[in-house]
Enzyme design. Structure first.
Site, PDB file in Angstrom:
ATOM      1  N   ASP A  13      -2.320 -21.453  75.751  1.00 11.07           N
ATOM      2  CA  ASP A  13      -3.748 -21.543  76.028  1.00 11.07           C
ATOM      3  C   ASP A  13      -4.567 -22.007  74.835  1.00 11.07           C
ATOM      4  O   ASP A  13      -4.130 -21.942  73.685  1.00 11.07           O
ATOM      5  CB  ASP A  13      -4.281 -20.162  76.428  1.00 11.07           C
ATOM      6  CG  ASP A  13      -4.370 -19.211  75.220  1.00 11.07           C
ATOM      7  OD1 ASP A  13      -3.343 -19.039  74.537  1.00 11.07           O
ATOM      8  OD2 ASP A  13      -5.461 -18.682  74.956  1.00 11.07           O
ATOM      9  N   LYS A  15       0.838 -13.362  76.643  1.00 10.08           N
ATOM     10  CA  LYS A  15       0.871 -13.931  77.970  1.00 10.08           C
ATOM     11  C   LYS A  15       1.620 -15.254  78.001  1.00 10.08           C
ATOM     12  O   LYS A  15       2.111 -15.670  79.030  1.00 10.08           O
ATOM     13  CB  LYS A  15      -0.571 -14.186  78.446  1.00 10.08           C
ATOM     14  CG  LYS A  15      -1.426 -12.962  78.482  1.00 10.08           C
ATOM     15  CD  LYS A  15      -2.854 -13.371  78.882  1.00 10.08           C
ATOM     16  CE  LYS A  15      -3.825 -12.287  78.531  1.00 10.08           C
ATOM     17  NZ  LYS A  15      -5.216 -12.763  78.696  1.00 10.08           N
ATOM     18  N   ASP A  43       5.558 -20.787  65.904  1.00  6.73           N
ATOM     19  CA  ASP A  43       4.657 -21.529  65.019  1.00  6.73           C
ATOM     20  C   ASP A  43       4.961 -21.081  63.595  1.00  6.73           C
ATOM     21  O   ASP A  43       5.912 -21.567  62.983  1.00  6.73           O
ATOM     22  CB  ASP A  43       3.222 -21.222  65.472  1.00  6.73           C
ATOM     23  CG  ASP A  43       2.155 -21.979  64.700  1.00  6.73           C
ATOM     24  OD1 ASP A  43       2.501 -22.721  63.774  1.00  6.73           O
ATOM     25  OD2 ASP A  43       0.973 -21.835  65.019  1.00  6.73           O
ATOM     26  N   VAL A  77      -1.088 -27.157  70.551  1.00  7.38           N
ATOM     27  CA  VAL A  77      -0.797 -27.679  71.893  1.00  7.38           C
ATOM     28  C   VAL A  77      -1.184 -26.660  72.962  1.00  7.38           C
ATOM     29  O   VAL A  77      -1.289 -25.462  72.675  1.00  7.38           O
ATOM     30  CB  VAL A  77       0.698 -28.041  72.054  1.00  7.38           C
ATOM     31  CG1 VAL A  77       1.061 -29.228  71.187  1.00  7.38           C
ATOM     32  CG2 VAL A  77       1.606 -26.852  71.747  1.00  7.38           C
TER      33      VAL A  77
END
Ligand code: IMP
Ligand code: MG
Length: 204
Positions: free
Chosen positions: A182, A66, A126, A176
């Site tokens: 989220d 998402k 990441d 973050v």
């Protein structure tokens, strides 16, 4: 009757004299890392670059749900080409703040990628493991080209080599939230990127 569609910048400013605040979230926020204005400017610049790079091409934007839904919506409006959009949903196995690298496709694309110029839009790179898996999968569908846009890239912690053609911001390897990202499904609608106070991870 006068049309209200074309709001001028001045009218816009008058309608919203004070930046709206997110009080419910603000008590959990430690620090704003990237402001709304900085994101907007960056998406404009990269949108210009993408507009130039793909002029005359048949660009298909793919967002990974998402997290990338926010950046996809804003970036696409800075690309002045007739683009098409598609979405893919994946889930990585493992804990909420870590990636295991094993990815499950929950929703596949509606488009056939063969001979298309594809730009994969990501919120954040990441470990890079999710992206690595996705790129391998998408390459197998024989697109004419396949590039990556990532709003954020954490510095120095990618566990695989990745060519990310368009990078918004390089950030330190902290967790973050905001602008699509989220924590436990919250904070996606925060208009900036921020870090959370340690208490925010433990309280619910
Ligand atoms: P990667 O596979 O480690 O590159 O990250 C995969 C996914 O983990 C990203 O697409 C995000 O959805 C999520 N993620 C990674 N870092 C963060 C973060 O700092 N905040 C929120 N979500 C993150
Ligand atoms: Mg994501």
């Amino acid at each position: 009757m006068e049309s209200r569609v074309a709001l001028s910048e001045m009218e816009d400013a008058a309608a919203f004299p004070v930046a709206p605040r997110f009080e419910a979230y603000e008590r959990d926020i430690e620090r704003v890392l990237i402001t709304e204005a900085e994101i907007k400017q960056k998406l404009r610049d990269l949108g210009d670059q993408i507009t130039e790079d793909y002029a005359g091409k048949d660009l298909l934007l793919i967002a990974v749900l998402k997290g990338a839904f926010v950046v996809m919506a804003d970036l696409s409006r800075h690309i002045r080409l007739p683009v098409e959009t598609d979405f893919m949903a994946v889930a990585s196995y493992g804990a909420a703040t870590k990636t295991s690298g094993v990815v499950r496709i929950l929703k596949d694309l509606d488009h056939d990628l063969e001979a298309r110029d594809v730009l994969l839009v990501e919120d954040i790179v990441d470990s890079g493991l999710t992206l690595n898996y996705l790129l391998k999968n998408l390459r197998g569908r024989r697109p004419a080209s396949l590039e990556v846009f990532a709003l954020l890239k954490k510095t120095g912690i990618q566990r695989v080599h990745l060519d990310v053609r368009y990078v918004g911001f390089e950030i330190p390897p902290d967790f973050v939230v905001g602008y699509g990202l989220d924590f436990a499904e919250k904070f996606r609608n925060l208009p900036y990127i921020a870090t959370l106070k340690p208490e925010a991870y433990t309280e619910s």
